[in-house]
Design a protein around this motif. Structure first.
Motif, PDB file in Angstrom:
ATOM      1  N   LYS A  52       0.800  -1.231   0.000  1.00 47.39           N
ATOM      2  CA  LYS A  52       0.000   0.000   0.000  1.00 47.39           C
ATOM      3  C   LYS A  52       0.830   1.277   0.000  1.00 47.39           C
ATOM      4  O   LYS A  52       0.284   2.370   0.165  1.00 47.39           O
ATOM      5  N   GLY A  53       2.141   1.147  -0.163  1.00 49.20           N
ATOM      6  CA  GLY A  53       2.972   2.339  -0.263  1.00 49.20           C
ATOM      7  C   GLY A  53       3.560   2.790   1.067  1.00 49.20           C
ATOM      8  O   GLY A  53       3.281   2.219   2.125  1.00 49.20           O
ATOM      9  N   ASN A  54       4.386   3.826   0.996  1.00 48.64           N
ATOM     10  CA  ASN A  54       5.079   4.324   2.180  1.00 48.64           C
ATOM     11  C   ASN A  54       4.107   4.832   3.248  1.00 48.64           C
ATOM     12  O   ASN A  54       3.011   5.292   2.942  1.00 48.64           O
ATOM     13  N   PHE A  55       4.566   4.763   4.485  1.00 42.82           N
ATOM     14  CA  PHE A  55       3.783   5.299   5.594  1.00 42.82           C
ATOM     15  C   PHE A  55       3.928   6.817   5.599  1.00 42.82           C
ATOM     16  O   PHE A  55       5.023   7.348   5.417  1.00 42.82           O
ATOM     17  N   LYS A  56       2.805   7.510   5.830  1.00 46.96           N
ATOM     18  CA  LYS A  56       2.812   8.966   5.736  1.00 46.96           C
ATOM     19  C   LYS A  56       3.009   9.656   7.086  1.00 46.96           C
ATOM     20  O   LYS A  56       3.418  10.809   7.152  1.00 46.96           O
ATOM     21  N   SER A  57       2.716   8.961   8.171  1.00 49.06           N
ATOM     22  CA  SER A  57       2.814   9.549   9.507  1.00 49.06           C
ATOM     23  C   SER A  57       2.803   8.426  10.531  1.00 49.06           C
ATOM     24  O   SER A  57       2.543   7.258  10.195  1.00 49.06           O
ATOM     25  N   LEU A  58       3.046   8.767  11.774  1.00 47.43           N
ATOM     26  CA  LEU A  58       2.929   7.777  12.845  1.00 47.43           C
ATOM     27  C   LEU A  58       1.494   7.267  12.909  1.00 47.43           C
ATOM     28  O   LEU A  58       1.242   6.076  13.097  1.00 47.43           O
ATOM     29  N   ASP A  59       0.569   8.170  12.736  1.00 47.58           N
ATOM     30  CA  ASP A  59      -0.851   7.834  12.717  1.00 47.58           C
ATOM     31  C   ASP A  59      -1.138   6.781  11.650  1.00 47.58           C
ATOM     32  O   ASP A  59      -1.770   5.748  11.910  1.00 47.58           O
ATOM     33  N   PHE A  61       0.964   4.822  10.203  1.00 44.56           N
ATOM     34  CA  PHE A  61       1.718   3.600  10.508  1.00 44.56           C
ATOM     35  C   PHE A  61       0.932   2.703  11.464  1.00 44.56           C
ATOM     36  O   PHE A  61       0.735   1.517  11.205  1.00 44.56           O
ATOM     37  N   VAL A  62       0.495   3.279  12.622  1.00 44.21           N
ATOM     38  CA  VAL A  62      -0.156   2.437  13.633  1.00 44.21           C
ATOM     39  C   VAL A  62      -1.526   1.948  13.178  1.00 44.21           C
ATOM     40  O   VAL A  62      -2.042   0.946  13.678  1.00 44.21           O
ATOM     41  N   ARG A  63      -2.155   2.648  12.223  1.00 46.73           N
ATOM     42  CA  ARG A  63      -3.439   2.192  11.699  1.00 46.73           C
ATOM     43  C   ARG A  63      -3.280   1.039  10.718  1.00 46.73           C
ATOM     44  O   ARG A  63      -4.191   0.230  10.558  1.00 46.73           O
ATOM     45  N   ARG A  64      -2.122   0.976  10.059  1.00 41.26           N
ATOM     46  CA  ARG A  64      -1.952  -0.011   8.989  1.00 41.26           C
ATOM     47  C   ARG A  64      -1.272  -1.309   9.415  1.00 41.26           C
ATOM     48  O   ARG A  64      -1.464  -2.337   8.776  1.00 41.26           O
ATOM     49  N   VAL A  65      -0.446  -1.266  10.459  1.00 40.90           N
ATOM     50  CA  VAL A  65       0.262  -2.485  10.859  1.00 40.90           C
ATOM     51  C   VAL A  65      -0.500  -3.211  11.965  1.00 40.90           C
ATOM     52  O   VAL A  65      -1.336  -2.621  12.661  1.00 40.90           O
ATOM     53  N   ASN A  66      -0.204  -4.483  12.112  1.00 43.31           N
ATOM     54  CA  ASN A  66      -0.816  -5.299  13.170  1.00 43.31           C
ATOM     55  C   ASN A  66      -0.121  -4.982  14.494  1.00 43.31           C
ATOM     56  O   ASN A  66       1.030  -5.346  14.707  1.00 43.31           O
TER      57      ASN A  66
END
Length: 353
Positions: A52-59, A61-66
């Motif tokens: 899904k592409g690079n992470f844009k923010s900490l927010d 990041f934590v929404r997309r990873v398990n």
């Protein structure tokens, strides 16, 4: 002269990798080199990034990873190691994680229930008390001092990556030390008192067997190498407040060596500032070397000459001893250094050091 690039959740692979940046090649730190970041967490991060592409923010990041796999400890390690520096300052990100924890809510629950964004703008204006607290942290929390950032890097990466703590004092240390650690010559310095400057990388406290007095073994490291320093109880009690990991110190002591290693028996441990102050104090003094055969009549003459040149300089008589070591005897008055004083002392066999 090859650039070493910091770990990054968007750019790092599992291990170290060659990466082109601004037209030149560098070595990018791998995520597996970060302490507390395991194989499963790395796979989750890289798989999500690829799909899904690079992470844009900490927010983001934590929404997309398990978050059961990329848990709080892993997140904190990624932040402290600098792998999320693109998302904000490390201190603020860590404090936000702590704020969520102190509110009695898990990070995964906070995200899954939509209780608010960590750094996103849309939900930061909600009146929820936790969000208000997070917003305040985001806007006002300053970064920790550089020394602490470097300490985190050494702890989690095994080395100082952004900058070596000694860089800012290296020139000053060179004026206070006998040698760099890597340049110590066994034959030249063995059994002699030397001064070494560096940063305390490890420290192990213990007690003497008989009297149960506290002492320690520490590893002193400069930018060339490291050496073990033994600090016995007397010196330990005097320098205890300085003996901490990542503290920059100047160690004066006797060098002991065998075929395989070097050890310093500490006689004095100071900060760079204290060592510089001592040198300035010593330089701002008048020392008069007197001959070995000095008798009471000569000492009386020396005393009279010095008394005739009153001033503010602390004054010492330097007395030679049989073993070659000089002893300083302070006089109860100050003097001023003049050409006439120097000439008068020279005429009776003395000299100003």
């Amino acid at each position: 002269k090859i650039k070493v690039l910091p770990p990054d959740v968007n750019d790092s692979k599992v291990g170290f990798a060659i990466e082109k940046i601004n037209g030149s090649e560098g070595i990018r730190f791998g995520l597996s080199a970060i302490k507390n970041v395991g194989k499963a967490a790395i796979e989750v991060i890289i798989t999500e990034r690829k799909s899904k592409g690079n992470f844009k923010s900490l927010d983001d990041f934590v929404r997309r990873v398990n978050l059961r796999i990329v848990n709080r400890k892993t997140l904190e390690s990624l932040i402290k190691a600098g792998a999320m520096d693109k998302f904000g300052n490390r201190n603020a990100m860590l404090r936000i994680l702590s704020e969520i924890k102190s509110a009695g809510t898990s990070l995964s629950k906070t995200i899954s229930t939509g209780q608010g964004s960590l750094f996103g703008e849309e939900e930061l204006n909600k009146q929820d008390s936790q969000n208000s607290s997070i917003t305040k942290i985001r806007q006002t929390m300053p970064e920790v001092p550089k020394e602490e950032l470097l300490s985190w890097e050494r702890e989690l990466l095994g080395l100082y990556l952004t900058e070596h703590p000694l860089a800012k004092v290296e020139e000053r240390l060179s004026k206070l030390t006998t040698s760099k650690i890597a340049d110590l010559d066994h034959f030249q310095y063995a059994g002699k008192t030397i001064s070494l400057g560096g940063i305390i990388s490890t420290i192990r406290k213990t007690f003497t067997k008989i009297k149960q007095e506290e002492m320690c073994f520490l590893k002193l490291q400069d930018r060339t190498s490291s050496v073990e320093v033994i600090v016995f109880p007397r010196v330990y009690s005097q320098a205890k407040s300085l003996l901490l990991p990542d503290q920059i110190v100047l160690v004066t002591g006797k060098l002991e060596s065998d075929d395989q290693s070097l050890t310093i028996i500490a006689e004095n441990i100071k900060t760079v500032e204290d060592a510089e102050e001592k040198i300035l104090a010593e330089e701002a003094a008048l020392e008069v070397a007197i001959p070995k055969n000095a008798d009471r009549i000569l000492l009386s003459k020396i005393y009279k000459i010095l008394r005739n040149s009153p001033g503010d300089l602390p004054t010492f008589l330097v007395l030679p001893s049989e073993n070659g070591d000089a002893k300083k005897m302070p006089l109860p008055f100050g003097t001023q250094k003049t050409g006439e004083l120097e000439s008068d002392l020279k005429n009776i066999g003395c000299r100003i050091l």
